[in-house]
Motif scaffolding. Structure first.
Motif, PDB file in Angstrom:
ATOM      1  N   MET A  89       0.822  -1.183   0.000  1.00  0.00           N
ATOM      2  CA  MET A  89       0.000   0.000   0.000  1.00  0.00           C
ATOM      3  C   MET A  89       0.878   1.263   0.000  1.00  0.00           C
ATOM      4  SD  MET A  89      -3.206   1.141   2.358  1.00  0.00           S
ATOM      5  CE  MET A  89      -4.087  -0.340   2.062  1.00  0.00           C
ATOM      6  N   ILE A  90       2.005   1.199   0.698  1.00  0.00           N
ATOM      7  CA  ILE A  90       2.910   2.343   0.727  1.00  0.00           C
ATOM      8  C   ILE A  90       3.443   2.620  -0.678  1.00  0.00           C
ATOM      9  CG2 ILE A  90       5.146   3.155   1.572  1.00  0.00           C
ATOM     10  CD1 ILE A  90       4.486   1.708   4.218  1.00  0.00           C
ATOM     11  N   ARG A  91       3.784   1.539  -1.399  1.00  0.00           N
ATOM     12  CA  ARG A  91       4.264   1.692  -2.775  1.00  0.00           C
ATOM     13  C   ARG A  91       3.210   2.368  -3.645  1.00  0.00           C
ATOM     14  NH1 ARG A  91       4.205  -2.864  -6.601  1.00  0.00           N
ATOM     15  NH2 ARG A  91       4.318  -1.720  -8.510  1.00  0.00           N
ATOM     16  N   PHE A  92       1.949   1.966  -3.480  1.00  0.00           N
ATOM     17  CA  PHE A  92       0.870   2.581  -4.248  1.00  0.00           C
ATOM     18  C   PHE A  92       0.796   4.080  -3.965  1.00  0.00           C
ATOM     19  CE2 PHE A  92      -3.434   4.281  -4.271  1.00  0.00           C
ATOM     20  CZ  PHE A  92      -3.766   4.128  -5.599  1.00  0.00           C
ATOM     21  N   PHE A  93       0.766   4.449  -2.696  1.00  0.00           N
ATOM     22  CA  PHE A  93       0.631   5.864  -2.354  1.00  0.00           C
ATOM     23  C   PHE A  93       1.833   6.684  -2.809  1.00  0.00           C
ATOM     24  CE2 PHE A  93      -2.598   4.348   0.741  1.00  0.00           C
ATOM     25  CZ  PHE A  93      -3.659   5.092   0.235  1.00  0.00           C
TER      26      PHE A  93
END
Length: 179
Positions: free
Chosen positions: A1-5
């Motif tokens: 999720m961090i990569r997405f954001f």
């Protein structure tokens, strides 16, 4: 999720910066906005109005009412958010390209409806034009962007290679583990 954001933020910021550069304005924003004005004028004239169009300004010859498709009204910001969301989401590039093509077309099609409807509202009732322009259509364009992205996510293949499909009626989407 961090990569997405992080990816979403970087792509979004990069595209917003590009939009503001002279190159972005000259080769992307201005042609898009001018094309949107021409397409809007086509549909307005198709419905019986006689217009004068000069670049991004459309004037109704009978009433003198004019609309200028300014920054923020051309759908560029919504398109940037959609591009950032699709690029940031982990999916095969083939599906990203399809999502971008269909999604950007959807945003601009709704934006075309927006401009045509606002033009007629402005001719018929200026206070309604102002209210719809500032509140209704701004929200609807962003909602369209979110819905397009959510539908795209729903139909991209999952990690096992199967397309995700909506749950069958009656099963409520619940699954039971057999053991």
């Amino acid at each position: 999720m961090i990569r997405f954001f992080l990816t979403f933020f970087l792509v979004m910021a990069g595209l917003f910066v590009f939009e503001l550069t002279p190159v972005g304005q000259t080769y992307f924003v201005e042609p898009l906005t001018s094309g949107l004005a021409k397409a809007s004028a086509f549909f307005i004239e198709l419905f019986g109005r006689d217009l004068a169009v000069d670049g991004i300004v459309m004037v109704d010859k009978a009433t003198g009412f004019a609309v200028q498709i300014a920054a923020g009204c051309n759908g560029v910001e919504a398109m940037i958010l959609l591009v950032a969301a699709i690029v940031a989401f982990p999916a095969p590039w083939r599906y990203r390209y399809m999502g971008l093509g269909l999604g950007l077309a959807s945003v601009q099609a709704l934006n075309l409806v927006r401009i045509v409807s606002l033009f007629y509202l402005g001719i018929w009732h200026k206070p309604s034009f102002d209210w719809a322009h500032l509140y209704i259509w701004q929200a609807l364009i962003m909602l369209d962007t979110l819905l397009v992205w959510m539908l795209w996510i729903r139909y991209i293949p999952n990690a096992s290679g199967n397309n995700t499909q909506p749950p069958q009626s009656g099963d409520g989407g619940a699954s039971v583990a057999a053991g």
